[in-house]
Write an enzyme that holds these catalytic residues in place. Structure first.
Site, PDB file in Angstrom:
ATOM      1  N   HIS A 265       0.843  -2.868 -12.506  1.00  0.00           N
ATOM      2  CA  HIS A 265       1.521  -1.366 -12.491  1.00  0.00           C
ATOM      3  C   HIS A 265       2.911  -1.269 -12.432  1.00  0.00           C
ATOM      4  CE1 HIS A 265       2.558  -0.753  -8.138  1.00  0.00           C
ATOM      5  NE2 HIS A 265       1.684  -1.884  -7.776  1.00  0.00           N
ATOM      6  N   ASP A 277       6.831  -5.195  -5.329  1.00  0.00           N
ATOM      7  CA  ASP A 277       5.562  -4.330  -5.461  1.00  0.00           C
ATOM      8  C   ASP A 277       6.219  -3.034  -6.477  1.00  0.00           C
ATOM      9  OD1 ASP A 277       3.251  -3.079  -5.628  1.00  0.00           O
ATOM     10  OD2 ASP A 277       3.279  -2.160  -3.232  1.00  0.00           O
ATOM     11  N   GLU A 310      -0.114   3.906 -10.259  1.00  0.00           N
ATOM     12  CA  GLU A 310      -0.992   3.236  -9.351  1.00  0.00           C
ATOM     13  C   GLU A 310      -1.097   3.601  -8.108  1.00  0.00           C
ATOM     14  OE1 GLU A 310      -2.047  -0.429  -7.137  1.00  0.00           O
ATOM     15  OE2 GLU A 310      -0.244   0.707  -7.439  1.00  0.00           O
ATOM     16  N   GLU A 311       0.428   3.878  -7.400  1.00  0.00           N
ATOM     17  CA  GLU A 311       0.511   3.987  -6.097  1.00  0.00           C
ATOM     18  C   GLU A 311      -0.059   5.572  -5.600  1.00  0.00           C
ATOM     19  OE1 GLU A 311       1.604   1.984  -4.150  1.00  0.00           O
ATOM     20  OE2 GLU A 311       2.767   0.577  -5.116  1.00  0.00           O
ATOM     21  N   ASP A 339      -0.279  -7.771  -9.621  1.00  0.00           N
ATOM     22  CA  ASP A 339       0.289  -6.965  -8.603  1.00  0.00           C
ATOM     23  C   ASP A 339       0.675  -7.633  -7.475  1.00  0.00           C
ATOM     24  OD1 ASP A 339       0.992  -4.749  -7.036  1.00  0.00           O
ATOM     25  OD2 ASP A 339      -1.001  -3.830  -7.384  1.00  0.00           O
ATOM     26  N   HIS A 439       6.371  -1.288   0.512  1.00  0.00           N
ATOM     27  CA  HIS A 439       6.345   0.146   0.418  1.00  0.00           C
ATOM     28  C   HIS A 439       7.434   0.635   1.267  1.00  0.00           C
ATOM     29  CE1 HIS A 439       2.207   1.197  -1.079  1.00  0.00           C
ATOM     30  NE2 HIS A 439       2.805   0.290  -1.771  1.00  0.00           N
TER      31      HIS A 439
END
Length: 514
Positions: A265, A277, A310-311, A339, A439
């Protein structure tokens, strides 16, 4: 996390034999590549950490000039996609950017009032909503152990019925935490971040039973001291459909009905630039594609994918697979997912295709075990021990598996904590998250283990190229040159047989004349 494989070496060697790839028994060093197809060996050498790092620098700069992130629906994401697409088109790939829509939450209410202390409580994606005015009950705090709220036993002996549960992030999925809280009778659950900053832009996943919201680490620290206080949680939103794009690039050579698909992603979260990420997987995939080239000498076409949204619930990959007819899905021999492959406190995890760990989800579709053995085998043979990780539904393999397409991939860990045994095996720091900036704003160029990036990039290149040559161990489709050799042998046999029959007929005819 799951325990190390004890049988993966034997499985990898068996896979290698089946696929015609002869791994060397004991490599001289971690840098020495096993024996195998020339394409795989050459590609692993050509895909370097320095080449990947250039793409990561580009993604960081794109984030920096677009509000600090590359989230779906932002200019940062669009420019990231344009950067990848431009390089691929320049290299001669057939590139498409199919559009899809994804639901965006527009927040109407997002707070928790605990004994007069009001804090932000952001509803997670796919969370049930509270009614107008919220839901109320006493606050129940769940013990903050290594896996808070991850086991039903965490709620045993605590009166949770009709109350609001407060748990700390980490140790398992948000969905597992809410499922346990709901089973214990909670009317809502608040998840406190385990790193500084708010907890938003995340998904609770499908099937959530009770309203599930995220609060900041600081607010969580405050509320954990208010157990028993009267609490109201009001989390409501409405959704709007917004457009985004995936990016698909396929080689011009190789079978189109037995495609090796590889994906990662491209989008990040609102909170940061998303360099680990998932800039790490996206950049490694891009460099692999560029070094492979648009017209390699392969048996099977290779289709690279960079997924959007994706998130926000694996939207791009899910809608892509769902857009394919059954026949088009049959054209995909397997799916490899990458990922987060450079977490700063890295672990080396391979998706548990055969369910040998017996943790969480079951085994993947037939062929997933072979993919696991190939990836783990390469890493082990080149000096990096691995552990299994569950197909827990947190990345883009989900819809492929749901439609029977074998899948696998590697992962260096997210918010989970590294154990002492893992630190002894892999290095790094025990008791600290694999990615402490998961994140978060600090997921930047400084948030990478470049040794892990290099090792995993080698594995990605090696396995992608190996399956481009042959997927025989996955689905029985042999290398194209084997098919050609068999066809030529059959033609020669038929020719010899035909000539023999003609000779025999001539002898019979001559005898009849005499």
């Amino acid at each position: 996390m799951s325990s190390p494989r004890t049988s993966v070496r034997a499985g990898a060697l068996l896979l290698a034999a089946c696929a015609g790839l002869a791994f060397s028994a004991v490599p001289a060093s971690a840098q020495q590549l096993p024996d195998g197809p020339a394409l795989a060996k050459n590609l692993a050498k050509k895909v370097t950490a320095s080449g990947i790092n250039r793409h990561l620098i580009a993604l960081q700069r794109i984030a920096d000039k677009n509000g600090g992130n590359r989230a779906a629906g932002t200019k940062g994401y669009d420019q990231s996609l344009d950067y990848v697409a431009g390089l691929l088109r320049g290299a001669g790939f057939e590139v498409s950017t199919p559009e899809f829509t994804y639901p965006v939450q527009i927040t109407d209410a997002a707070f928790a009032n605990v004994g007069g202390t009001k804090v932000d409580a952001f509803p997670m994606q796919l969370s049930p909503l509270t009614p107008v005015g919220g839901v109320s009950g006493a606050l129940v705090t769940i013990p903050q152990d290594a896996t808070p709220g991850c086991e039903a036993a965490d709620f045993a002996g605590i009166d949770v019925t009709g109350k609001v549960a407060l748990v700390r992030r980490g140790g398992c999925t948000f969905n597992q935490k809410q499922a346990n809280a709901a089973a214990a009778g909670a009317v809502a659950i608040l998840v406190a971040n385990n790193v500084d900053g708010p907890l938003q832009g995340v998904t609770v996943g499908e099937g959530a039973k009770i309203p599930t919201g995220g609060i900041s680490k600081a607010d969580g620290d405050t509320l954990f001291g208010k157990g028993g206080a009267a609490t109201t949680v009001d989390m409501r939103f409405h959704t709007e459909e917004k457009p985004s794009r995936n990016l698909i690039a396929e080689t011009k050579t190789g079978r189109k009905n037995n495609v090796v698909m590889v994906g990662s992603h491209l989008d990040g979260v609102d909170e940061g630039p998303g360099i680990n990420d998932n800039g790490s997987g996206s950049a490694a995939l891009l460099e692999t594609a560029l070094q492979l080239g648009a017209s390699p000498k392969v048996s099977n076409a290779v289709r690279f994918a960079w997924w959007g949204a994706e998130e926000l619930g694996l939207v791009g990959s899910t809608k892509y697979v769902q857009s394919l007819s059954f026949e088009q899905q049959l054209d995909i021999a397997l799916y490899l997912n990458f990922d987060m492959i450079a977490s700063p406190n890295a672990g080396y995890f391979v998706y548990d295709g055969d369910n040998s760990d017996a943790v969480g989800a079951g085994e993947g579709p037939y062929g997933s075990a072979q993919i696991e053995a190939a990836l783990a085998g390469f890493l082990n043979e080149t000096g990096t021990p691995t552990e299994g990780t569950d197909f827990d539904g947190r990345s883009d393999y989900g819809e492929f598996i749901a439609n029977g397409i074998p899948a696998g991939g590697i992962f260096t860990g997210a918010e989970g904590l590294k154990t002492a045994a893992q630190a002894e095996k892999w290095g790094g720091t025990a008791g600290v998250a694999f990615d402490k900036c998961y994140h978060s704003k600090c997921d930047n160029l400084g948030n990478l283990d470049r040794v892990a990036l290099d090792r995993n990039a080698d594995a990605i290149a090696w396995v992608t190229a190996s399956y481009a040559i042959s997927t025989e161990d996955i689905n029985g489709v042999p290398p194209k040159n084997n098919v050609q050799k068999a066809a030529k042998a059959a033609a020669r046999k038929a020719l010899i047989s035909g000539q023999a029959k003609k000779g025999k007929a001539a002898k019979v005819s001559h005898a009849a004349v005499r």
